[in-house]
Design a protein around this motif. Structure first.
Motif, mmCIF file in Angstrom:
data_model
loop_
_atom_site.group_PDB
_atom_site.id
_atom_site.type_symbol
_atom_site.label_atom_id
_atom_site.label_comp_id
_atom_site.label_asym_id
_atom_site.label_seq_id
_atom_site.Cartn_x
_atom_site.Cartn_y
_atom_site.Cartn_z
ATOM 1 N N ASN A 1 -33.317 -4.539 1.241
ATOM 2 C CA ASN A 1 -33.177 -5.893 1.778
ATOM 3 C C ASN A 1 -33.515 -6.934 0.718
ATOM 4 O OD1 ASN A 1 -33.160 -8.238 3.246
ATOM 5 N ND2 ASN A 1 -34.735 -7.614 4.712
ATOM 6 N N ILE A 2 -32.505 -7.592 0.174
ATOM 7 C CA ILE A 2 -32.719 -8.538 -0.920
ATOM 8 C C ILE A 2 -33.513 -9.767 -0.480
ATOM 9 C CG2 ILE A 2 -30.588 -9.846 -0.601
ATOM 10 C CD1 ILE A 2 -30.354 -9.921 -3.681
ATOM 11 N N GLU A 3 -33.543 -10.048 0.815
ATOM 12 C CA GLU A 3 -34.311 -11.197 1.292
ATOM 13 C C GLU A 3 -35.802 -11.049 1.016
ATOM 14 O OE1 GLU A 3 -33.450 -11.896 5.370
ATOM 15 O OE2 GLU A 3 -31.317 -12.328 5.036
ATOM 16 N N LEU A 4 -36.269 -9.813 0.851
ATOM 17 C CA LEU A 4 -37.690 -9.580 0.588
ATOM 18 C C LEU A 4 -38.084 -9.958 -0.837
ATOM 19 C CD1 LEU A 4 -38.160 -6.069 2.299
ATOM 20 C CD2 LEU A 4 -38.502 -8.350 3.288
ATOM 21 N N ILE A 5 -37.100 -10.216 -1.696
ATOM 22 C CA ILE A 5 -37.398 -10.444 -3.109
ATOM 23 C C ILE A 5 -38.145 -11.756 -3.333
ATOM 24 C CG2 ILE A 5 -35.318 -11.714 -3.816
ATOM 25 C CD1 ILE A 5 -35.181 -9.770 -6.233
ATOM 26 N N SER A 6 -38.018 -12.695 -2.415
ATOM 27 C CA SER A 6 -38.672 -13.993 -2.574
ATOM 28 C C SER A 6 -39.731 -14.253 -1.519
ATOM 29 C CB SER A 6 -37.613 -15.114 -2.543
ATOM 30 O OG SER A 6 -36.678 -14.959 -3.588
ATOM 31 N N THR A 7 -40.156 -13.206 -0.824
ATOM 32 C CA THR A 7 -41.118 -13.347 0.268
ATOM 33 C C THR A 7 -42.543 -13.537 -0.241
ATOM 34 O OG1 THR A 7 -39.739 -12.000 1.718
ATOM 35 C CG2 THR A 7 -42.039 -12.233 2.347
ATOM 36 N N GLY A 8 -42.830 -13.039 -1.441
ATOM 37 C CA GLY A 8 -44.212 -13.083 -1.927
ATOM 38 C C GLY A 8 -45.059 -12.040 -1.230
ATOM 39 N N GLY A 9 -46.357 -12.233 -1.232
ATOM 40 C CA GLY A 9 -47.247 -11.294 -0.574
ATOM 41 C C GLY A 9 -48.422 -10.926 -1.453
ATOM 42 N N LEU A 10 -49.039 -9.776 -1.146
ATOM 43 C CA LEU A 10 -50.215 -9.296 -1.866
ATOM 44 C C LEU A 10 -49.830 -8.097 -2.726
ATOM 45 C CD1 LEU A 10 -53.314 -9.266 -2.374
ATOM 46 C CD2 LEU A 10 -53.502 -7.729 -0.391
ATOM 47 N N ILE B 1 -35.762 1.675 3.902
ATOM 48 C CA ILE B 1 -34.702 0.885 3.279
ATOM 49 C C ILE B 1 -33.625 0.554 4.310
ATOM 50 C CG2 ILE B 1 -32.821 0.955 1.588
ATOM 51 C CD1 ILE B 1 -34.661 2.597 -0.227
ATOM 52 N N ARG B 2 -33.235 1.547 5.095
ATOM 53 C CA ARG B 2 -32.208 1.325 6.129
ATOM 54 C C ARG B 2 -32.667 0.294 7.150
ATOM 55 N NH1 ARG B 2 -31.561 7.058 6.168
ATOM 56 N NH2 ARG B 2 -32.831 7.109 8.061
ATOM 57 N N GLU B 3 -33.948 0.303 7.477
ATOM 58 C CA GLU B 3 -34.481 -0.633 8.478
ATOM 59 C C GLU B 3 -34.685 -2.036 7.920
ATOM 60 O OE1 GLU B 3 -38.048 1.187 9.836
ATOM 61 O OE2 GLU B 3 -37.029 2.944 10.675
ATOM 62 N N GLY B 4 -34.489 -2.221 6.621
ATOM 63 C CA GLY B 4 -34.644 -3.539 6.022
ATOM 64 C C GLY B 4 -36.070 -3.940 5.750
ATOM 65 N N ARG B 5 -36.997 -2.955 5.717
ATOM 66 C CA ARG B 5 -38.409 -3.272 5.510
ATOM 67 C C ARG B 5 -38.902 -2.905 4.114
ATOM 68 N NH1 ARG B 5 -42.012 -0.789 8.017
ATOM 69 N NH2 ARG B 5 -40.878 1.039 8.779
ATOM 70 N N LEU B 6 -38.020 -2.371 3.284
ATOM 71 C CA LEU B 6 -38.414 -1.974 1.934
ATOM 72 C C LEU B 6 -37.343 -2.391 0.932
ATOM 73 C CD1 LEU B 6 -40.168 -0.437 -0.147
ATOM 74 C CD2 LEU B 6 -38.918 1.643 0.498
ATOM 75 N N LEU B 7 -37.792 -2.995 -0.137
ATOM 76 C CA LEU B 7 -36.930 -3.351 -1.257
ATOM 77 C C LEU B 7 -37.500 -2.719 -2.517
ATOM 78 C CD1 LEU B 7 -34.736 -4.951 -2.746
ATOM 79 C CD2 LEU B 7 -36.294 -6.916 -2.761
ATOM 80 N N LEU B 8 -36.674 -1.991 -3.247
ATOM 81 C CA LEU B 8 -37.069 -1.414 -4.525
ATOM 82 C C LEU B 8 -36.270 -2.108 -5.622
ATOM 83 C CD1 LEU B 8 -37.035 2.401 -3.622
ATOM 84 C CD2 LEU B 8 -39.003 0.858 -3.668
ATOM 85 N N VAL B 9 -36.965 -2.577 -6.668
ATOM 86 C CA VAL B 9 -36.293 -3.245 -7.774
ATOM 87 C C VAL B 9 -36.777 -2.664 -9.098
ATOM 88 C CG1 VAL B 9 -36.030 -5.406 -6.490
ATOM 89 C CG2 VAL B 9 -38.017 -5.088 -7.980
#
Length: 427
Positions: free
Chosen positions: A128-137, A211-219
């Protein structure tokens, strides 16, 4: 996200910088990040974009470049790898991977803002590419962490999931993997910043359903099929921090290993990224030393429903005189660590924490030195870069050579990190 038609700018950057899995001994060699930055500056000066290099007139325009490393002939040869690019894009598409060039609108702005010229020219990803700009810990730590450290990591990750804080980590065995799996198992989201083998991780059973569920992004900024490389692992560390709002070091050795090197680099060079360390009497000495170098103590349990607020408050707090006076250049670190404190200075603002001062200054400054030795450099230039006396630096360099951590070259005399020796400390 990836299809067979990439934006022209991204196509050009890939042609210039990607290896396409080819033999690294073959010509032409793809551009390194510093070489691409040189070319990007040249393009800006000539009011051009990367896509302009795909035009038929580009070959003539490139003849104006006089730099010996980024020669016109080399650039033209790289730009003529269109067939290899097409095959690579088709392969990545079939694997579910996507690609971002530094000119893409979806390229994470925080990487550009924080890292500037150190931001990778290319990012490969899956998920899910939307997670790339979410930030976090960001949660990082040693591979060989004890059960107490693993339990602590999992509790932090579970708290992040409950409070909708994304976890960012490197996916390595130990703390990194425990943090990522911990938040995913608890229903949260994670961003994994990998140094190698993105293609394999994309189909790993531990990650595939998330990944399928959209909860993990690997870059990754490295070729999706690239194996482990010490330099890549070290270079990847700053990206983990740059993606995050805050960072937590669960466990770290002193002066060695990827966890120490990454945290020390961020504390030295990227002042806008709050770095926390787990602090209590049983933590590794590296945690205390990172605290001495400017990291903050992670809020104590329980975190209830306010971990984000606790982190924001702790990050904005005025540092104690003891911590504020710690410097980040090798010379200033050495001066601080050899200072004899007066009675009024021996006040521990964290009564449950056991302060640690290294007995050997060399161990404290070595990570700063190694971070500057990814390419050969002479002692005079390195001393100027680190703001330390050349004679003192040469003493440290000679010791590092004896220990096998640094190699000394002749004609010209220069120093460079010994990757074969440091690789063991990263495993």
């Amino acid at each position: 996200m990836l299809n067979h038609v990439l934006p022209p700018d991204t196509q050009a950057i890939l042609l210039l910088c990607a290896s396409f899995g080819q033999n690294r001994q073959l010509e032409p060699q793809p551009l390194t990040l510093s070489e691409y930055n040189f070319l990007a500056d040249w393009l800006r000066e000539n009011q051009m974009r990367p896509a302009d290099l795909l035009e038929t007139t580009a070959k003539q325009q490139l003849q104006e470049i006089t730099d010996s490393k980024v020669s016109p002939n080399r650039l033209v040869a790289l730009l003529e790898r269109g067939a290899m690019l097409s095959l690579a894009v088709e392969k990545w598409t079939n694997q579910g991977l996507w690609v971002l060039g530094r000119s893409d609108t979806n390229y994470p702005k925080r990487l550009k803002q924080r890292l500037r010229h150190l931001a990778p020219a290319i990012l490969y990803g899956v998920g899910n590419i939307e997670l790339i700009s979410t930030g976090g810990l960001a949660i990082v730590g040693s591979r060989d962490v004890d059960e107490e450290g693993l339990g602590y990591t999992q509790r932090v990750a579970q708290t992040c999931a409950a409070q909708e804080i994304q976890v960012i980590s490197g996916g390595a065995r130990g703390v990194d993997q425990a943090a990522m799996l911990g938040v995913l198992d608890a229903g949260g989201t994670a961003l994994g910043v990998l140094a190698d083998s993105l293609s394999k991780a994309a189909v790993n059973s531990k990650y595939r359903s998330n990944i399928r569920e959209g909860r993990l992004l690997l870059v990754s900024s490295y070729d999706p099929d690239a194996g482990f490389n010490t330099g890549n692992a070290m270079g990847r560390n700053k990206y983990i921090y740059a993606f995050a709002d805050y960072a937590l070091v669960v466990s770290s050795s002193v002066g060695k290993g990827g966890t120490w090197a990454g945290a020390a680099e961020v504390l030295q060079r990227f002042k806008d990224i709050p770095v926390f360390v787990r602090m209590h009497p049983n933590v590794l000495e590296g945690n205390q030393q990172l605290y001495n170098l400017g990291a903050k103590s992670f809020p104590v349990e329980p975190w209830n429903d306010s971990l984000r607020e606790l982190l924001a408050t702790a990050a904005s707090c005025v540092e104690s005189v003891q911590t504020a006076e710690i410097k980040t250049t090798p010379q200033e670190t050495a001066e601080t660590l050899t200072h004899e404190p007066s009675e009024s200075e021996i006040v521990n603002p964290h009564p449950q924490e056991v302060l640690y001062s290294p007995k050997d200054i060399y161990e404290a400054v070595l990570p700063f030195i190694l971070n500057h030795l990814q390419q050969p450099i002479d002692a005079k230039s390195l001393a100027k870069s680190l703001n330390v006396r050349q004679s003192q630096l040469e003493d440290w360099l000679n010791r590092a050579v004896v220990e096998g951590k640094v190699r000394k070259t002749n004609k010209p005399v220069a120093y460079v990190i010994n990757n074969s020796a440091t690789q063991l400390s990263l495993l």
